[in-house]
Design a protein around this motif. Structure first.
Motif, PDB file in Angstrom:
ATOM      1  N   UNK A   1       0.829  -1.206   0.000  1.00 49.78           N
ATOM      2  CA  UNK A   1       0.000   0.000   0.000  1.00 49.78           C
ATOM      3  C   UNK A   1       0.866   1.260   0.000  1.00 49.78           C
ATOM      4  N   UNK A   2       1.895   1.275   0.833  1.00 49.70           N
ATOM      5  CA  UNK A   2       2.817   2.419   0.886  1.00 49.70           C
ATOM      6  C   UNK A   2       3.487   2.609  -0.473  1.00 49.70           C
ATOM      7  N   UNK A   3       3.948   1.508  -1.069  1.00 45.72           N
ATOM      8  CA  UNK A   3       4.593   1.586  -2.381  1.00 45.72           C
ATOM      9  C   UNK A   3       3.621   2.106  -3.435  1.00 45.72           C
ATOM     10  N   UNK A   4       2.413   1.583  -3.433  1.00 46.16           N
ATOM     11  CA  UNK A   4       1.397   2.029  -4.393  1.00 46.16           C
ATOM     12  C   UNK A   4       1.130   3.533  -4.242  1.00 46.16           C
ATOM     13  N   UNK A   5       0.986   3.992  -3.005  1.00 48.05           N
ATOM     14  CA  UNK A   5       0.735   5.418  -2.752  1.00 48.05           C
ATOM     15  C   UNK A   5       1.905   6.296  -3.183  1.00 48.05           C
ATOM     16  N   UNK A   6       3.101   5.705  -3.228  1.00 49.08           N
ATOM     17  CA  UNK A   6       4.289   6.439  -3.664  1.00 49.08           C
ATOM     18  C   UNK A   6       4.486   6.361  -5.181  1.00 49.08           C
ATOM     19  N   UNK A   7       3.564   5.682  -5.873  1.00 49.83           N
ATOM     20  CA  UNK A   7       3.659   5.585  -7.324  1.00 49.83           C
ATOM     21  C   UNK A   7       4.464   4.398  -7.827  1.00 49.83           C
ATOM     22  N   UNK A   8       4.788   3.483  -6.938  1.00 50.79           N
ATOM     23  CA  UNK A   8       5.552   2.291  -7.328  1.00 50.79           C
ATOM     24  C   UNK A   8       4.624   1.334  -8.058  1.00 50.79           C
TER      25      UNK A   8
END
Length: 73
Positions: free
Chosen positions: A31-38
């Protein structure tokens, strides 16, 4: 902007395994990665670590490469 990231050195102590802790941590990191655009999240696992391979496979990850000697030295 980076499109990929590595998930490295995830471990859960033996006495706490099979309680969903690892899956919760991975879900939070995803989720953190997704929110960072990963877009792509990679993990590296020793070929002999069948438990980790099973864990990541059941979590939706797939093997894309094998690098011999990656963990030597």
């Amino acid at each position: 902007m980076e499109e990929s990231a590595n998930l490295d050195l995830l471990a859960v102590k033996i006495e706490f395994r099979r309680q969903g802790i690892g899956r919760s941590i991975v879900a939070w990191l995803e989720e953190v990665a997704h929110n960072a655009g990963i877009i792509y999240l990679y993990v590296q696992v020793r070929k002999m670590n069948t438990g980790a391979i099973r864990f990541y496979t059941q979590s939706g990850y797939q093997s894309i490469d094998e690098q011999r000697g990656y963990y030597r030295g």
